[in-house]
Motif scaffolding. Structure first.
Motif, mmCIF file in Angstrom:
data_model
loop_
_atom_site.group_PDB
_atom_site.id
_atom_site.type_symbol
_atom_site.label_atom_id
_atom_site.label_comp_id
_atom_site.label_asym_id
_atom_site.label_seq_id
_atom_site.Cartn_x
_atom_site.Cartn_y
_atom_site.Cartn_z
ATOM 1 N N ALA A 289 -48.686 -33.007 20.352
ATOM 2 C CA ALA A 289 -48.950 -31.722 19.693
ATOM 3 C C ALA A 289 -50.202 -31.094 20.292
ATOM 4 N N PHE A 290 -50.175 -29.765 20.491
ATOM 5 C CA PHE A 290 -51.319 -29.036 21.031
ATOM 6 C C PHE A 290 -52.227 -28.546 19.907
ATOM 7 N N SER A 291 -53.524 -28.450 20.218
ATOM 8 C CA SER A 291 -54.429 -27.690 19.354
ATOM 9 C C SER A 291 -54.076 -26.214 19.502
ATOM 10 N N ASN A 292 -54.582 -25.368 18.615
ATOM 11 C CA ASN A 292 -54.215 -23.954 18.652
ATOM 12 C C ASN A 292 -54.659 -23.246 19.930
ATOM 13 N N SER A 293 -55.764 -23.686 20.498
ATOM 14 C CA SER A 293 -56.236 -23.086 21.742
ATOM 15 C C SER A 293 -55.477 -23.612 22.946
ATOM 16 N N GLY A 294 -54.860 -24.779 22.798
ATOM 17 C CA GLY A 294 -54.185 -25.419 23.920
ATOM 18 C C GLY A 294 -55.102 -26.295 24.757
ATOM 19 N N ARG A 295 -56.390 -26.301 24.412
ATOM 20 C CA ARG A 295 -57.339 -27.105 25.204
ATOM 21 C C ARG A 295 -57.099 -28.601 24.999
ATOM 22 N N LEU A 296 -56.691 -28.985 23.788
ATOM 23 C CA LEU A 296 -56.462 -30.393 23.484
ATOM 24 C C LEU A 296 -54.980 -30.678 23.305
ATOM 25 N N LEU A 297 -54.568 -31.829 23.809
ATOM 26 C CA LEU A 297 -53.220 -32.330 23.578
ATOM 27 C C LEU A 297 -53.342 -33.662 22.844
ATOM 28 N N PHE A 298 -52.846 -33.711 21.617
ATOM 29 C CA PHE A 298 -52.873 -34.940 20.829
ATOM 30 C C PHE A 298 -51.583 -35.717 21.073
ATOM 31 N N ALA A 299 -51.706 -37.022 21.220
ATOM 32 C CA ALA A 299 -50.541 -37.865 21.476
ATOM 33 C C ALA A 299 -50.609 -39.120 20.621
#
Length: 355
Positions: A289-299
């Motif tokens: 899942a991405f953070s709203n900014s797209g800077r972070l990708l959670f896995a």
């Protein structure tokens, strides 16, 4: 006659192999820079905030008595749904941890759930019964059968996502995806191009006519509902693709696989633009899942941990690991529509809210 056909087949195979080689060569020529190089050219990158000082465990949702297999936020960023193999769907208030509603299922072998995002009055689930069940929240408590049961798949339902309150897309172990009319229960389109079980789908945030799917055939495919066909096939993974999710702007998407890597694919360049892997992580990825900014990708990983990756980094090491990990495999992760919270669900029967 049969020898002539066999010879023509061999010629055709050779032509296809050469065409694939030419395409790969052309793509490699265009890969002149790494993501981190391109990002640094725009100026210094702001350092990612690392927990536990900023990101903490805020809530733990307890109530399931079986493995939690799926979760999905509602459009209000406060309500979420979870599906467990105790045979229950639970609607939660993530702020108070209260259970708003419990929906008993006819089949306990549920694998996916989804919240309709615009009106927040529809939920869906599916699993090993091969049926996608739609529930209206104002009626669900009195009707375990569901407002509508969508039956056309020949395999388990692995994932479902609402396009709007009129349409839903399902992915199945029969290697297909189906677009349904929620009201009538009719099949609007069937998408059959994968060579193995389809495990995940994600609807484009920029166009409701586009969605991406991930499959055990190691590929991710982009589909256009209007053309009713696959418009892009992205390769690179070496094992099952368990999860896909669109980047917030809809121009790219991420995938998580049993090959221990997450990858970022761009629709405009039709190629992989980043890969996230760490030598000491050897287990598979169940959800991304991405953070709203797209800077972070959670896995979420099979080692009970959730790692955050910086999408603008070289992808060789994760940015941070969420503290207070689960006691069993993380099966699902999801960022709220507002971007202010992350939910992780696990086989340890709990869900955790991070912010």
């Amino acid at each position: 006659m049969s020898e002539d056909i066999a010879a023509r087949l061999e010629v055709a195979k050779a032509q296809v192999a050469k065409l694939k080689s030419d395409i790969d060569e052309l793509r490699n020529k265009k890969k002149d820079k790494e993501m981190v190089q391109v990002a640094s050219e725009k100026g210094g990158l702001r350092e990612i905030r690392k927990p536990p000082s900023s990101v903490k465990l805020r809530r733990t949702l307890k109530g399931h008595f079986g493995k939690v297999y799926a979760t999905h936020w509602a459009g209000d960023s406060q309500t979420l749904i979870s599906a467990s193999q105790d045979g229950k769907l639970i609607i939660w208030n993530a702020h108070t941890t209260n259970k708003i509603q419990v929906i008993p299922l006819r089949s306990s072998w549920v694998m996916t759930c989804a919240f309709e995002q615009s009106k927040n009055n529809l939920v869906a689930c599916g699993g090993l019964d091969n049926i996608c069940s739609i529930f209206r929240l104002d009626e669900a408590a009195a009707n375990a059968r569901g407002a509508k049961e969508l039956t056309a798949h020949d395999g388990y339902i692995s994932c479902c996502r609402f396009i709007d309150d009129k349409k839903i897309v399902t992915a199945s172990g029969d290697s297909t995806c189906i677009l349904w009319d929620v009201e009538s229960g009719e099949v609007l389109n069937k998408f059959a191009d994968h060579k193995g079980d389809v495990m995940s789908v994600s609807i484009s945030p920029s166009s409701k006519d586009v969605f991406v799917s991930g499959s055990v055939d190691s590929t991710a495919k982009v589909w256009d509902v209007r053309a009713a066909k696959c418009v892009q096939t992205h390769t690179g993974h070496e094992s099952d693709v368990n999860s896909v999710t669109f980047f917030p702007d809809g121009n790219s998407f991420a995938s998580g696989s049993d090959d221990s890597t997450c990858r970022l694919f761009d629709l405009r360049s039709y190629s992989e633009v980043n890969r996230f892997e760490y030598s000491k992580i050897t287990c598979g990825i169940s959800s991304v899942a991405f953070s709203n900014s797209g800077r972070l990708l959670f896995a979420g990983y099979d080692d009970n941990n959730c790692y955050a990756w910086d999408t603008l980094s070289d992808g060789k090491s994760y940015s941070f690991q969420l503290p207070t990990s689960h006691e069993n495999r993380i099966s699902c992760v999801g960022v709220s529509p507002k971007g202010d919270a992350l939910c992780t669900g696990s086989w340890d029967t709990t869900l955790k809210i991070w912010a």
